[in-house]
Design an enzyme around this catalytic site. Sequence first.
Site, PDB file in Angstrom:
ATOM      1  N   ASP A  98      15.379   6.431 -17.609  1.00 41.71           N
ATOM      2  CA  ASP A  98      14.900   5.489 -16.973  1.00 41.71           C
ATOM      3  C   ASP A  98      15.830   4.621 -16.185  1.00 41.71           C
ATOM      4  OD1 ASP A  98      13.099   3.184 -16.507  1.00 41.71           O
ATOM      5  OD2 ASP A  98      12.083   3.521 -18.525  1.00 41.71           O
ATOM      6  N   ASP A 201      12.674   2.243 -12.246  1.00 39.59           N
ATOM      7  CA  ASP A 201      11.921   1.130 -12.701  1.00 39.59           C
ATOM      8  C   ASP A 201      11.955   0.081 -11.399  1.00 39.59           C
ATOM      9  OD1 ASP A 201      11.292  -0.627 -15.055  1.00 39.59           O
ATOM     10  OD2 ASP A 201      12.570  -2.009 -14.180  1.00 39.59           O
ATOM     11  N   GLU A 258       8.279   3.692 -10.161  1.00 40.96           N
ATOM     12  CA  GLU A 258       7.323   2.834 -10.326  1.00 40.96           C
ATOM     13  C   GLU A 258       7.114   2.061  -9.245  1.00 40.96           C
ATOM     14  OE1 GLU A 258       6.400  -0.360 -13.736  1.00 40.96           O
ATOM     15  OE2 GLU A 258       8.450  -0.721 -12.850  1.00 40.96           O
ATOM     16  N   HIS A 330       4.312   2.032 -21.647  1.00 37.77           N
ATOM     17  CA  HIS A 330       4.579   1.007 -22.141  1.00 37.77           C
ATOM     18  C   HIS A 330       4.244  -0.343 -21.856  1.00 37.77           C
ATOM     19  CE1 HIS A 330       7.517   1.350 -19.267  1.00 37.77           C
ATOM     20  NE2 HIS A 330       8.013   0.101 -19.600  1.00 37.77           N
ATOM     21  N   ASP A 331       3.506  -0.473 -20.741  1.00 36.82           N
ATOM     22  CA  ASP A 331       3.332  -1.941 -20.186  1.00 36.82           C
ATOM     23  C   ASP A 331       1.882  -2.153 -20.113  1.00 36.82           C
ATOM     24  OD1 ASP A 331       6.227  -2.273 -19.442  1.00 36.82           O
ATOM     25  OD2 ASP A 331       5.815  -1.448 -17.458  1.00 36.82           O
TER      26      ASP A 331
END
Length: 558
Positions: A98, A201, A258, A330-331
């Site tokens: 990440d 990210d 993302e 995960h969000d």
Amino acid sequence: MERKWWHGKTAYQIYPKSFCDSNGDGIGDLPGITGKLDYLQDLGIEILWLSPVYPSPLADQGYDISDYCGIDPRFGTMADMDRLLAEARARGIRVVMDLVVNHCSDEHPWFREACRDPGGKFGRWFYIRDHRPGAPLPCNWRSVFGGSVWSPLPGHPDKLYLHTFHKKQPDLNWENPEVRDEIYRMINWWLEKGVSGFRIDAIINIRKKHPFRDYPADRADGLSAIENMLAEAEGITDLLGEMADHTFRKYDAFTVGEVFHEKEADLPLFIGEHGVFSTMFDFGENVLGESPLGWYARKTVSPEDYKRACFRSQKRVENVGFLCSIIENHDEPRGVSHYLPEGVHTPAAKKLLGGLNFMLRGLPFLYQGQEIGMENLPCGSIDEVDDISARDQYQVALDAGLTPEEAVAVINRFSRDNARSPFQWDAGPNAGFTSGTPWLRVNPNYTRINLAAQRDDPDSVWRFYKRLIALRRNPVYCETIVYGAVEPYLEEQENLMAYFRRGAGQTLLVAGNFQGEAQDMALPGAVKAVLLSNLEDAALQSGVFHMAPWQFAILELA
Ligand code: GLC
Ligand code: CA
């Protein structure tokens, strides 16, 4: 389209803190992941994305990094990381890290140095502004986790710094070439080490609209969502192109961005042959029903909404490149809790959702636990909540006049804890995740929903995902499944989601009855084979598929 090594693979996201704990401290770790590589290989996974494992105060669970070239001792050591990379490679699995570079942690030495000497070199690595107490803020942007993006610079009551997320996540100043150089150096260091790429990210946030100014307030707090500023910021792909040239392109690395709300015309700048990234996530379904007012005002997503969002995304990218298909991460809430109507959590319905998503054109990205149909984590009160975003949204809901019970109901639907509870390996203590006390509670449904039970059950959700992945790798069908065009079928038929995948001399029909009642689907031609079905029989008679509630099937047409 130029073929890339990653096109035909299936990817899997690991949230390290909740995957597998090897040493009983209640926190998942790198040796825990390494110990499960055989499991992932057996499932058919070939790309692994690890959510952050760098040293971090964990204010935002690792998305606040205090050392980009280290491993947090809670997750293990660099030797553990090297071992994970080597063991993964030996199993044909590529590891993707990440990359969180819009911001670092306020405990990173760069920010500490900026606080010590705001006028010095590191002061220019962040966005720091002078501020007289009581004077208006430099601008009225709301941070993603609530409140103003401006907080007092520690030790300097006359200065503010900018954080588009939490105040423990100061934004790095990407306009400063020194910052960019240092980030590129760090990226290359990891690529040299053997990681195959990055999930990138919050990358859209690195380009701000200058000069900073106010935007129309969208809530009673007088602030304006950061998206309003981002919509005006220009040239993000120039910045990202420079990054790609200095790093990823030299290594043929895999990158997945993302990216939310990109401008329509910019898509080819992001992905495809000349794109700055290999691919990005398709968030078209995830953002459905969102409201600028907050989670409490979000609308529920109907099967029709879901279908249309998927097809819209497919249409947008068909001549450009590949997106990544996801139902959760995960969000997000668990996909089965979010997209299936309330109370519908049968294995058949879970398989339908998974199958419809997986068979779209794009790179399928499973999130840990999706393959066993894990569901949202219930919470009884705000005290049980870890997620900083959920804590903020709870307050937002109360401020809007909801009762505490109603606000908890909102959190139950959207909290990021929903997908962060420990992986349910078996029916033993703590679902086999840890021998200690798990950092976040295990979903009480683990005695019913767990991997061990599903491995032994030929009709389980897990078996179904395994077959889907195997089908994607099957030499007879992979060309069509990976590269074939998507063409919606009977799009207007309510609660039917069906589409063709068309390859050279081969047509598959992917169809799901997205409702609790039976319905008929007219068949467009003779069926040669049923490649996969979520129920025992597929009733195909004289031109009609009599679909049972939640029936899903992949048909090969003659
Ligand atoms: C991304 C991450 C999320 C994190 C945020 C700030 O959206 O997925 O978990 O909180 O960025 O880094
Ligand atoms: Ca541990």
